[in-house]
Design a protein around this motif. Sequence first.
Motif, PDB file in Angstrom:
ATOM      1  N   GLU A   1       1.035  -1.251  -0.296  1.00  0.00           N
ATOM      2  CA  GLU A   1       0.167  -0.166  -0.240  1.00  0.00           C
ATOM      3  C   GLU A   1       0.787   1.339   0.086  1.00  0.00           C
ATOM      4  N   THR A   2      -0.047   1.979  -0.706  1.00  0.00           N
ATOM      5  CA  THR A   2       1.195   3.434  -0.042  1.00  0.00           C
ATOM      6  C   THR A   2       0.264   4.352   0.441  1.00  0.00           C
TER       7      THR A   2
ATOM      8  N   THR B   1       0.400   9.125   0.743  1.00  0.00           N
ATOM      9  CA  THR B   1       1.068   9.957  -0.266  1.00  0.00           C
ATOM     10  C   THR B   1       0.978  10.898   1.347  1.00  0.00           C
TER      11      THR B   1
ATOM     12  N   TYR C   1      10.652   1.613   3.909  1.00  0.00           N
ATOM     13  CA  TYR C   1       9.963   1.802   2.833  1.00  0.00           C
ATOM     14  C   TYR C   1      10.132   2.221   1.476  1.00  0.00           C
ATOM     15  N   ARG C   2       9.973   2.360   0.623  1.00  0.00           N
ATOM     16  CA  ARG C   2      10.418   2.797  -0.238  1.00  0.00           C
ATOM     17  C   ARG C   2       9.438   4.098  -0.464  1.00  0.00           C
ATOM     18  N   HIS C   3       9.973   5.179  -1.127  1.00  0.00           N
ATOM     19  CA  HIS C   3       9.655   6.833  -0.437  1.00  0.00           C
ATOM     20  C   HIS C   3      10.939   7.884  -2.463  1.00  0.00           C
TER      21      HIS C   3
ATOM     22  N   ARG D   1       5.268   9.729  -1.738  1.00  0.00           N
ATOM     23  CA  ARG D   1       4.867   9.143  -1.400  1.00  0.00           C
ATOM     24  C   ARG D   1       5.577   8.074  -1.272  1.00  0.00           C
TER      25      ARG D   1
ATOM     26  N   THR E   1       5.797   3.741   0.359  1.00  0.00           N
ATOM     27  CA  THR E   1       5.158   2.552  -0.794  1.00  0.00           C
ATOM     28  C   THR E   1       5.821   1.296   1.009  1.00  0.00           C
ATOM     29  N   LYS E   2       4.847   0.449   1.234  1.00  0.00           N
ATOM     30  CA  LYS E   2       4.984   0.273   2.390  1.00  0.00           C
ATOM     31  C   LYS E   2       5.757  -1.771   1.518  1.00  0.00           C
TER      32      LYS E   2
END
Length: 69
Positions: A28-29, A31, A50-52, A65, A67-68
């Motif tokens: 899930e993302t 914002t 987490y990606r960001h 943004r 994303t887990k």
Amino acid sequence: MILDNRGLEPPQPMMRTLAALAKMNPGETLTIINDRRPMFLYEQLDELGYRHETIAREDGSFEIRITKG
């Protein structure tokens, strides 16, 4: 999900963001929109996997943004 943190004093934006992330499922993302770059949040996101991505908005705020993984 979008979380608007503009107008909040630190550490409220970070606390709200971390609380929202804790409720998310992998993939899930979230914002978030902040008045400034969340430099201390980036460290937390990296540690937690987490990606960001950060985008500077025309009004001077920042959209991040997350994303887990």
